[in-house]
Design an enzyme around this catalytic site. Structure first.
Site, PDB file in Angstrom:
ATOM      1  N   CYS A 112       0.829  -1.200   0.000  1.00  0.00           N
ATOM      2  CA  CYS A 112       0.000   0.000   0.000  1.00  0.00           C
ATOM      3  C   CYS A 112       0.870   1.259   0.000  1.00  0.00           C
ATOM      4  CB  CYS A 112      -0.977  -0.063   1.179  1.00  0.00           C
ATOM      5  SG  CYS A 112      -2.377   1.048   1.056  1.00  0.00           S
ATOM      6  N   HIS A 113       0.852   2.042   1.087  1.00  0.00           N
ATOM      7  CA  HIS A 113       1.695   3.228   1.210  1.00  0.00           C
ATOM      8  C   HIS A 113       3.061   2.897   1.815  1.00  0.00           C
ATOM      9  CE1 HIS A 113      -2.195   5.221   0.660  1.00  0.00           C
ATOM     10  NE2 HIS A 113      -1.535   6.326   0.389  1.00  0.00           N
TER      11      HIS A 113
END
Length: 184
Positions: A112-113
């Protein structure tokens, strides 16, 4: 389940605001595969999860990043969430810790991030990665080759886009950690 990682020790680097499923699911998969897992953070005590749209549960920190090095571990996991990697990427000790893993060619799994922190290492040039779409340009600007796939493996670096990719992410993470150090 087969204990593929019975002799492996894995660090999960996170701080407040990590996406809960991207923290709990990889830890569960690692432990089921036999790995020893340490939650490493910026401070001792507990860190609080982000669970989709609100704060989630608190989890105990095993080690603080100032007291560990990549030499202590076989692999590293970087959960996402927006707040978590944004805090990690501005912490010099956290960035140095991540850098050590990449320089030693040890498996690193970021979802994800989570790859936001990888950018700060300066070691993304030419690496094939994926991530949450909103940080695509950041990774490209860091020299990475960004692709839109559920899981991407590049010489021991495992990346995925979002919680929906967790099954594929966890499977590849286990495979790469089982393989060990990835020489160029």
């Amino acid at each position: 389940m087969e204990q593929k990682l019975a002799d492996k020790k894995v660090a999960v680097l996170a701080t407040h605001g990590f996406e809960e499923s991207e923290f709990t699911e990889p830890i569960k998969a690692l432990k089921e595969a036999g790995a020893t897992v340490d939650v490493v953070s910026l401070e001792a005590g507990k860190i609080k999860a982000w669970a989709e749209k609100n704060w989630g549960k608190e989890y105990t920190v095993d080690k603080i990043v100032d007291d560990v090095s990549a030499d202590d571990y076989d692999a590293l996991v970087l959960p996402g969430g927006v707040i978590n990697p944004d805090q990690l990427r501005i912490d010099e000790d956290a960035v140095n810790f991540v850098t050590e893993f990449l320089q030693a060619h040890k498996p690193v799994a970021a979802i994800c991030h989570g790859p936001w922190t990888l950018i700060e290492t300066g070691l993304m040039e030419g690496r094939e990665v994926t991530s949450y779409p909103s940080i695509r340009t950041d990774l490209i600007n860091a020299g990475a080759n960004w692709v839109d796939r559920e899981v991407v493996v590049d010489n021991g670096l495992v990346t995925s886009r979002s919680p929906k990719d967790l099954p594929a992410f966890c499977k590849k993470m286990i495979e790469e950690i089982a393989e060990g150090v990835h020489q160029e």
